[in-house]
Write a protein that holds these residues in place. Structure first.
Motif, PDB file in Angstrom:
ATOM      1  N   ALA B  98     -12.422 -39.411  12.639  1.00 12.26           N
ATOM      2  CA  ALA B  98     -12.103 -39.362  14.065  1.00 12.26           C
ATOM      3  C   ALA B  98     -11.335 -40.592  14.533  1.00 12.26           C
ATOM      4  O   ALA B  98     -10.597 -40.506  15.493  1.00 12.26           O
ATOM      5  CB  ALA B  98     -13.377 -39.214  14.882  1.00 12.26           C
ATOM      6  N   GLU B  99     -11.469 -41.699  13.896  1.00 14.11           N
ATOM      7  CA  GLU B  99     -10.821 -42.920  14.377  1.00 14.11           C
ATOM      8  C   GLU B  99      -9.620 -43.295  13.537  1.00 14.11           C
ATOM      9  O   GLU B  99      -9.155 -44.423  13.578  1.00 14.11           O
ATOM     10  CB  GLU B  99     -11.845 -44.050  14.417  1.00 14.11           C
ATOM     11  N   GLU B 100      -9.115 -42.337  12.787  1.00 10.86           N
ATOM     12  CA  GLU B 100      -7.937 -42.565  11.955  1.00 10.86           C
ATOM     13  C   GLU B 100      -6.710 -41.925  12.615  1.00 10.86           C
ATOM     14  O   GLU B 100      -6.827 -41.124  13.538  1.00 10.86           O
ATOM     15  CB  GLU B 100      -8.149 -41.961  10.560  1.00 10.86           C
ATOM     16  N   GLU B 101      -5.559 -42.259  12.090  1.00  7.43           N
ATOM     17  CA  GLU B 101      -4.309 -41.754  12.644  1.00  7.43           C
ATOM     18  C   GLU B 101      -4.248 -40.232  12.566  1.00  7.43           C
ATOM     19  O   GLU B 101      -4.639 -39.632  11.563  1.00  7.43           O
ATOM     20  CB  GLU B 101      -3.138 -42.365  11.892  1.00  7.43           C
ATOM     21  N   GLN B 102      -3.723 -39.616  13.629  1.00  6.08           N
ATOM     22  CA  GLN B 102      -3.611 -38.165  13.686  1.00  6.08           C
ATOM     23  C   GLN B 102      -2.236 -37.707  13.221  1.00  6.08           C
ATOM     24  O   GLN B 102      -1.225 -38.362  13.495  1.00  6.08           O
ATOM     25  CB  GLN B 102      -3.832 -37.680  15.119  1.00  6.08           C
TER      26      GLN B 102
END
Lengths: 111, 113
Positions: B98-102
């Motif tokens: 969830a806190e990584e690049e999309q």
């Protein structure tokens, strides 16, 4: 509620100019900030991701800065080229990756 | 490797019909997001999945909109009784966590006539 504003809404420049796109946000408690590029009829391409503990990121001719305390980010494009023509979007992150986007800056670089 | 894919790329439907939009995230990505891009509203968040559960569905504009994700992979966004104001480009994104690049898919352009 987080609000993101981008200035200018549109920009037209001759090839070779250095230019600055601005992004401001109302809630400084952001997790990350990300700049995207969108070409007509296409999805989003990530340009630069600035984590909340960072002040800037650089990739080639692009440099993005982040000042959380003032709620501002700038995207600097050096030596602009016609291929840079696109819509540039600024997005701020909530903690789990929910993005709040600005309305975008439409950039046209003419030869 | 393969990126995020969405289908169909374009969908034209009559007002009142139901539509299903599909998103295939990058393999192994646990987080999946749906966004909508319309002329008047810009790009807005709809729903977030972590695995098969949706901790945040606050962006869904009405109860005509629903989404599910199965097997921690494919997601379907369903719009019931479509209205003209539903016309937009629906974008899907996925990230490893969830806190990584999309990473975004190319979108589905929905037109309600």
């Amino acid at each position: 509620k987080q609000e993101v504003t981008q200035i200018p809404a549109a920009l037209s420049v001759p090839e070779g100019e250095n230019l600055v796109l601005n992004c401001s946000f109302t809630d400084s408690a952001i997790y990350n900030l990300q700049w995207f590029r969108q070409d007509p009829g296409k999805g989003l391409t990530s340009l630069l991701l600035i984590q909340s503990s960072q002040r800037e990121q650089t990739s080639g001719r692009l440099n993005a800065s982040l000042d959380k305390s003032s709620g501002r980010s700038t995207l600097y494009i050096a030596a602009s080229q016609p291929g840079d023509s696109a819509t540039y979007l600024c997005a701020v992150w909530a903690s789990y990756g929910k993005l709040t986007f600005g309305q975008g800056t439409i950039l046209t670089v003419h030869p | 490797g393969a990126g995020v894919s969405q289908s169909p790329s374009n969908k034209v439907t009559e007002k009142g019909k139901d539509v299903e939009l599909r998103c295939d995230p990058i393999s192994g990505h646990t987080a999946l997001y749906w966004y909508r891009q319309s002329l008047g509203q810009g790009l807005e968040f709809l729903i977030y999945f972590q695995g098969n559960s949706a901790p945040d569905k606050s962006g869904l504009p009405s109860d005509r909109f629903s989404a599910e994700r199965t097997g921690g992979s494919v997601s379907t966004l369903t719009i019931q009784r479509t209205q003209q104001e539903d016309s937009a480009v629906y974008l899907c994104a996925s990230s490893l966590e969830a806190e990584e690049e999309q990473y975004f898919g190319p979108g589905t352009r929905l037109t309600v006539t």
